[in-house]
Design a protein around this motif. Structure first.
Motif, mmCIF file in Angstrom:
data_model
loop_
_atom_site.group_PDB
_atom_site.id
_atom_site.type_symbol
_atom_site.label_atom_id
_atom_site.label_comp_id
_atom_site.label_asym_id
_atom_site.label_seq_id
_atom_site.Cartn_x
_atom_site.Cartn_y
_atom_site.Cartn_z
ATOM 1 N N SER A 375 -6.384 -16.027 -1.222
ATOM 2 C CA SER A 375 -5.668 -17.208 -0.720
ATOM 3 C C SER A 375 -4.644 -16.945 0.133
ATOM 4 N N MET A 376 -4.184 -15.423 0.354
ATOM 5 C CA MET A 376 -3.158 -15.294 1.225
ATOM 6 C C MET A 376 -3.547 -15.922 2.439
ATOM 7 N N THR A 377 -2.322 -16.583 3.184
ATOM 8 C CA THR A 377 -2.693 -16.980 4.686
ATOM 9 C C THR A 377 -1.243 -16.629 5.396
ATOM 10 N N THR A 378 -1.508 -16.907 6.605
ATOM 11 C CA THR A 378 -0.297 -16.971 7.527
ATOM 12 C C THR A 378 0.814 -17.583 7.239
ATOM 13 N N SER A 379 0.471 -18.639 6.795
ATOM 14 C CA SER A 379 1.544 -19.832 6.274
ATOM 15 C C SER A 379 2.075 -19.450 5.007
ATOM 16 N N ASP A 412 -10.381 0.471 15.480
ATOM 17 C CA ASP A 412 -11.481 0.982 15.972
ATOM 18 C C ASP A 412 -12.201 1.373 14.827
ATOM 19 N N LEU A 413 -11.665 2.348 14.038
ATOM 20 C CA LEU A 413 -12.564 2.939 12.974
ATOM 21 C C LEU A 413 -12.871 1.898 11.967
ATOM 22 N N LEU A 414 -12.102 0.961 11.702
ATOM 23 C CA LEU A 414 -12.483 -0.114 10.794
ATOM 24 C C LEU A 414 -13.730 -0.771 11.087
ATOM 25 N N LYS A 415 -13.973 -1.128 12.479
ATOM 26 C CA LYS A 415 -15.057 -1.815 13.121
ATOM 27 C C LYS A 415 -16.184 -0.991 12.918
ATOM 28 N N LYS A 416 -16.159 0.338 12.997
ATOM 29 C CA LYS A 416 -17.045 1.153 12.798
ATOM 30 C C LYS A 416 -17.896 1.033 11.226
ATOM 31 N N ARG A 417 -16.494 1.215 10.377
ATOM 32 C CA ARG A 417 -16.853 1.056 9.099
ATOM 33 C C ARG A 417 -17.597 -0.213 8.621
ATOM 34 N N GLU A 418 -16.998 -1.280 9.177
ATOM 35 C CA GLU A 418 -17.671 -2.604 8.836
ATOM 36 C C GLU A 418 -18.987 -2.808 9.104
ATOM 37 N N ALA A 419 -19.405 -2.066 10.372
ATOM 38 C CA ALA A 419 -20.906 -2.118 10.972
ATOM 39 C C ALA A 419 -21.604 -1.217 9.990
ATOM 40 N N HIS A 446 -10.740 -7.045 0.755
ATOM 41 C CA HIS A 446 -11.148 -8.588 0.320
ATOM 42 C C HIS A 446 -12.475 -8.918 0.636
ATOM 43 N N LYS A 447 -12.730 -10.097 0.143
ATOM 44 C CA LYS A 447 -14.089 -10.618 0.363
ATOM 45 C C LYS A 447 -14.441 -10.733 1.722
ATOM 46 N N ASN A 448 -13.572 -11.272 2.730
ATOM 47 C CA ASN A 448 -14.213 -11.426 4.014
ATOM 48 C C ASN A 448 -13.350 -10.597 5.033
ATOM 49 N N LYS A 449 -12.452 -9.641 4.545
ATOM 50 C CA LYS A 449 -11.824 -8.763 5.426
ATOM 51 C C LYS A 449 -11.369 -7.536 4.783
ATOM 52 N N THR A 450 -10.817 -6.558 5.531
ATOM 53 C CA THR A 450 -10.316 -5.334 4.762
ATOM 54 C C THR A 450 -9.084 -5.147 5.464
ATOM 55 N N ILE A 451 -8.118 -5.030 4.279
ATOM 56 C CA ILE A 451 -6.663 -4.837 4.659
ATOM 57 C C ILE A 451 -6.387 -3.404 4.606
ATOM 58 N N TRP A 452 -5.379 -2.889 5.580
ATOM 59 C CA TRP A 452 -4.986 -1.319 5.627
ATOM 60 C C TRP A 452 -3.577 -1.564 5.083
ATOM 61 N N MET A 453 -3.116 -0.493 4.719
ATOM 62 C CA MET A 453 -1.729 -0.442 4.598
ATOM 63 C C MET A 453 -1.237 0.897 4.780
#
Length: 463
Positions: A375-379, A412-419, A446-453
């Motif tokens: 439930s982390m959001t920009t706000s 760019d790499l993450l897009k490939k990985r997601e695919a 995460h469920k709907n996205k990937t965080i990179w650190m």
RNA sequence: GGUGAGGUGGCAGAGCGGUUAUGCGUUCGCCUGCAAAGCGAAUUUUAUAGGGGUUCGAAUCCCUUCCUCACCUCCA
């Protein structure tokens, strides 16, 4: 804020808007060790905190660049004393810049203030507090009735406890050198003959020059209370007739296996070595995780513990910076409020960084908890991040940031990985993850996205 | 010998008269395709060096014993 003053043994309220701090720095004859680092980190954090409260801080930290140990080292290496002191001052800045220490307002060197010292010694002679003897000019301790007030020592006890051979050229065994005669370099002319300054006089002379009389805070390691600070008080107060400093603040020793870390015991860990293995943030956390006045024991286990904590800080930062969407901010608001108050009141109360650090970790945990529940959001980040950054700035912690270029290639790499993941080609997807990890980037799905650190590279992480 | 600071759960470390500090570790879960990343719950016999005392109540105050460290020489 309140600081426990070594002299009065009472808490002193620090109210001034303009704060003058004099910190006794290092003698530049060798690499700095983690004990030096602790004192400097504590004062760096203190200075950052005061500035964050809107104070203007005049921070003076000296370099002792004339001393027998420097001369001995120069002789051993067959070079000049200047070469030695210059080398280790350079090393000092390399190390402490990496440790994220804010530069002091002024770094006066003893050798550049010889005439100030000579003037002060002359004044002490004129006032009857000093006398010329066979080997130099000495301070007459018996003339200063308050001698011993800082270290709580009685002069009688000091005399009976004298462990070194009595110097017959002094009027009294307790007298200490203001000016020592010498006939080899480095030496300077003086009204009494060629020689070198005693150790303590530089701080009296330089604090007076840069900070004036009765400045707010004077500090250093606990081991400087006697004789160094005691002697500074004797010198300065005999001359100005005013308290040298309003508050005395002393930092506890770093021990190793329960024993003080020091060159003479041969148990030092250099700042370079520890930086190399653990990086600046882990060291800062380690040094600030106990109350400044108490000793801390150096151990790889404790560093390791702080590394684990540091990883959580990095995660919290990236969870917030990579958030999107909007959502309810009431939970984060109350966490921020609570932790912020705890953090500030800890520091107000004798600069309790131990409690402040734990308040910071409550915030970090809170952020990570929200992120883990998807439930982390920009706000929410908009509420959490400013407080997170405020606290990390005061503690001097700094998460690794990425360049635009890195960001582009990661995306760019993450897009490939997601695919690939969508097609369940996990082996290929994991190859990309490995490739990304080469850039010290850690992925968190995460469920709907990937965080990179971007995580700090730490050599002993694997061990 | 003198002076000062301390002794808190497996470890680190706050609190300093009355409410779970906190963190690490450990155990079991959760999340995940997996995970180097996180989250949750449980856990530390009465956790507060031993013995007295004050108090309705003490880790917190007093006395006492033991222990540790630092300073008394250069030291951050």
């Amino acid at each position: 804020m309140r600081i426990l003053d070594t002299l009065s043994t009472k808490e002193q309220e620090i109210l001034a808007k303009n704060i003058r701090i004099y910190l006794c720095g290092v003698t530049v004859y060798d690499e700095s060790h983690i004990g030096h680092a602790r004192t400097i980190i504590v004062f760096d954090a203190l200075r950052r905190y005061l500035e964050s409260r809107g104070c203007s801080v005049n921070f003076v930290q000296n370099f002792t660049d004339v001393d027998d140990k420097i001369i001995n080292r120069a002789n051993t290496e067959g070079v000049s004393a200047l070469e030695i002191s210059t080398r280790y001052i350079d090393h000092y800045f390399e190390d402490f810049d990496r440790l994220n220490i804010k530069r002091a307002t002024t770094y006066p060197k003893a050798t550049e203030h010889i005439s100030d010292m000579i003037k002060l010694v002359q004044n002490l002679v004129d006032l009857g507090f000093a006398y010329v003897s066979k080997n130099g000019v000495y301070y007459s301790v018996s003339k200063f009735s308050e001698y011993g007030k800082l270290s709580k020592k009685k002069t009688d006890d000091l005399i009976s406890g004298t462990r070194i051979g009595i110097d017959e050229t002094k009027n009294d065994p307790l007298d200490f050198a203001l000016w020592k005669f010498a006939d080899s370099e480095p030496m300077w002319p003086s009204p009494w003959g060629n020689g070198r300054p005693g150790w303590h006089i530089e701080c009296s002379a330089m604090s007076l020059r840069y900070l004036g009389e009765e400045f707010e805070i004077h500090g250093g390691g606990r081991d400087l209370i006697f004789p160094h600070h005691e002697n500074e008080i004797a010198q300065s107060e005999a001359f100005t007739k005013k308290p040298l400093a309003k508050t005395w603040m002393h930092v506890g020793m770093v021990t190793i296996g329960g024993e003080k870390m020091s060159k003479s015991l041969g148990n030092i860990k250099s700042v370079r070595y520890v930086l190399e293995n653990w990086g600046p943030n882990v060291i800062r956390l380690f040094c600030l995780s106990g109350h400044y006045s108490k000793p801390i024991d150096y151990s790889e286990d404790l560093l390791k513990e702080n590394l684990i904590k540091w990883r959580q800080v990095e995660t919290a930062y990236y969870e917030m910076t990579m958030a999107d969407g909007t959502g309810d901010t009431s939970e984060i608001s109350s966490i921020v409020h609570e932790c912020g108050q705890e953090f500030d009141s800890a520091l107000e109360n004798d600069f309790n960084t131990s409690l402040a650090v734990s308040a910071f970790f409550k915030l970090v945990k809170g952020i990570n908890r929200i992120a883990a529940s998807e439930s982390m959001t920009t706000s929410i980040a908009g509420v959490g991040l400013p407080e997170f950054e405020r606290m990390s700035d005061i503690l001097g912690l700094s998460v690794q940031k990425v360049t635009e270029q890195e960001k582009q290639s990661i995306t760019d790499l993450l897009k490939k990985r997601e695919a690939l993941r969508d097609q369940k080609q996990y082996q290929e997807a994991d190859k990309i993850r490995d490739q990304i990890s080469q850039m010290n980037i850690v992925l968190l799905d995460h469920k709907n996205k990937t965080i990179w650190m971007k995580k700090e590279k730490i050599l002993l992480d694997a061990s």
